[in-house]
Design a protein around this motif. Sequence first.
Motif, PDB file in Angstrom:
ATOM      1  N   CYS A 104       0.798  -1.235   0.000  1.00  0.00           N
ATOM      2  CA  CYS A 104       0.000   0.000   0.000  1.00  0.00           C
ATOM      3  C   CYS A 104       0.830   1.286   0.000  1.00  0.00           C
ATOM      4  CB  CYS A 104      -0.968  -0.005   1.188  1.00  0.00           C
ATOM      5  SG  CYS A 104      -2.333  -1.153   0.995  1.00  0.00           S
ATOM      6  N   PHE A 128      -4.716   0.020   6.518  1.00  0.00           N
ATOM      7  CA  PHE A 128      -5.252  -0.927   5.534  1.00  0.00           C
ATOM      8  C   PHE A 128      -5.830  -2.153   6.243  1.00  0.00           C
ATOM      9  CE2 PHE A 128      -4.491  -4.795   3.033  1.00  0.00           C
ATOM     10  CZ  PHE A 128      -5.233  -4.525   1.890  1.00  0.00           C
ATOM     11  N   ILE A 131      -9.081  -1.250   8.307  1.00  0.00           N
ATOM     12  CA  ILE A 131     -10.240  -0.920   7.454  1.00  0.00           C
ATOM     13  C   ILE A 131     -10.872  -2.210   6.936  1.00  0.00           C
ATOM     14  CG2 ILE A 131     -10.933   0.076   5.229  1.00  0.00           C
ATOM     15  CD1 ILE A 131      -8.887   2.308   5.730  1.00  0.00           C
ATOM     16  N   VAL A 132     -10.022  -3.133   6.478  1.00  0.00           N
ATOM     17  CA  VAL A 132     -10.515  -4.434   6.007  1.00  0.00           C
ATOM     18  C   VAL A 132     -11.216  -5.168   7.147  1.00  0.00           C
ATOM     19  CG1 VAL A 132      -9.820  -6.719   5.192  1.00  0.00           C
ATOM     20  CG2 VAL A 132      -8.813  -4.673   4.171  1.00  0.00           C
ATOM     21  N   SER A 143     -21.572  -5.745   1.073  1.00  0.00           N
ATOM     22  CA  SER A 143     -20.376  -5.326   0.329  1.00  0.00           C
ATOM     23  C   SER A 143     -20.449  -5.700  -1.142  1.00  0.00           C
ATOM     24  CB  SER A 143     -19.126  -5.955   0.956  1.00  0.00           C
ATOM     25  OG  SER A 143     -18.983  -5.598   2.307  1.00  0.00           O
ATOM     26  N   SER A 150     -14.544  -4.132  -7.448  1.00  0.00           N
ATOM     27  CA  SER A 150     -13.192  -4.701  -7.453  1.00  0.00           C
ATOM     28  C   SER A 150     -13.017  -5.676  -8.612  1.00  0.00           C
ATOM     29  CB  SER A 150     -12.926  -5.407  -6.123  1.00  0.00           C
ATOM     30  OG  SER A 150     -11.645  -5.983  -6.110  1.00  0.00           O
ATOM     31  N   VAL A 284      -7.381  -0.246  -4.994  1.00  0.00           N
ATOM     32  CA  VAL A 284      -8.785  -0.611  -4.724  1.00  0.00           C
ATOM     33  C   VAL A 284      -8.963  -2.129  -4.764  1.00  0.00           C
ATOM     34  CG1 VAL A 284     -11.157  -0.432  -5.567  1.00  0.00           C
ATOM     35  CG2 VAL A 284      -9.683   1.586  -5.569  1.00  0.00           C
ATOM     36  N   PHE A 287      -8.146  -3.990  -1.537  1.00  0.00           N
ATOM     37  CA  PHE A 287      -9.245  -3.995  -0.570  1.00  0.00           C
ATOM     38  C   PHE A 287     -10.284  -5.040  -0.959  1.00  0.00           C
ATOM     39  CE2 PHE A 287      -7.552   0.213   0.488  1.00  0.00           C
ATOM     40  CZ  PHE A 287      -7.686   0.227   1.869  1.00  0.00           C
ATOM     41  N   ILE A 291     -11.455  -8.130   1.433  1.00  0.00           N
ATOM     42  CA  ILE A 291     -12.842  -8.147   1.909  1.00  0.00           C
ATOM     43  C   ILE A 291     -13.539  -9.424   1.470  1.00  0.00           C
ATOM     44  CG2 ILE A 291     -15.095  -7.018   1.675  1.00  0.00           C
ATOM     45  CD1 ILE A 291     -13.456  -4.352   1.414  1.00  0.00           C
TER      46      ILE A 291
END
Length: 457
Positions: A104, A128, A131-132, A143, A150, A284, A287, A291
């Motif tokens: 990142c 990072f 947030i995940v 999501s 993504s 992006v 992530f 996720i």
Amino acid sequence: MENRRKFRLADVILSVICVVFVAEAAAPVASIGNSQYFWWLFMIAAFLLPYGLIASELGTAFPGDGGLYDWIQTAYPGTCWGARASWYYWINFPLWMASLAVVCPELLEVIFGGRIGPVWSLVIQLAFIWIVTWIAAYPVCDSILILNLSAAIKILLALTVGVLGIVYVSKNGFVNSMEARTFLPSFDLNSLSYISVILFNFLGFEVVCTYADNMQAPRRQIPQAIVTGGIVIAAIYLFSAFGIGAAVPVRDISPDSGLIDAVSLMTGGAGGTLVRVVALLFLVTLFGNMISWSMGVNSTAAYAADRGDMPAVFARRWKRNDMPVGSAVTSGIVASAVCLLGAVMERLSPDSSLFWSFFALNLVMLLLSYLPVFPAFLTLRRKFPDRERPFRVPGRSGFLKWLAYVPMALIILSIIFTAVPLSWDRETLTGVLPITVGSVLSVLLGEVLIAARRPQH
């Protein structure tokens, strides 16, 4: 809960692409040169096809939150194989999350320019991770937008790299030699150590099976999505691999920034607008990867913990939405600890590749978790012959054994070439020994935790 939006077939297909297609894994494979095309095609036929067929049958015949743990434990009740697989499956995730967290700050340097110091780099890595972890505390259907976006970005990136490769070659010719002999499979240790990355690039179909409760018609959508998504994934891997291999000299391909390097070279240098856009889109997708995988991994860990086969903390759920936050938060803590360890390692050895060290360790643990799945497929066929199978792998016993044993052999060989030092020179030992030690410690820790839980049965 019942009014929650359900996945449509298109959502499931995009989820398959989001989970399975890993944009950051294309560069390490490209570093082995033109023989990568042989290995891609070989692995598509020998691994992706059998694994996709088996996952389709098991995911529709034995659907639920347990994923591969449930398949293995149903096949071998009373053993520790399901527990081991769920542990390897879970521990790979924080290791992978740490490896992507390391990338990142590098992407942000490309996007905004300038250099990020070690302290802020660590802050970004931890941001990072958490947030995940926070997003993973909510149901996967919440999501859908992130997963679909993504997946779309991953396809766009692959197409961009491939098209730029064609344009670059038409103007400048191929950077690397295109002699016929260069396309033959290479069996040197460097090349073979990256074969595990190709296998990794094809894993994850069972994650989508854990989304079954969020689908409109899982028994129909799962095999359709796996087949369709598998075809798309194979095509875009080959196309993006061509783009990187066309423009970047093999010796200069970086395991963690190869995709960005390729775009930079093909567009005339670093710092261009397109390079920054690609770096942003790439960020992006990181992530999206985490996720999509976190929800499958955490569900499997919680499912195993509920049955006494994983640490009790993994069974803790958020009363608000019944999500397995115990597993998610523990993943975040472990990934954070790995990044802190990485910061120390970087100070002691500035030239070390933290991305590859963490990523390779995650590879080994994830591959270990899949080993029992293939014999479990054969066992479940034998033990539950009358079980309803909305999708059934065609073929007789001999063909089914081939489907199961060939992928198993490939996994074993990949683990050996990635985690076992097969040469005693300093460079090999420096690169491989940390992976060997990390793998052994991870396995031993799993055995200790499993032994501590088993007496409660």
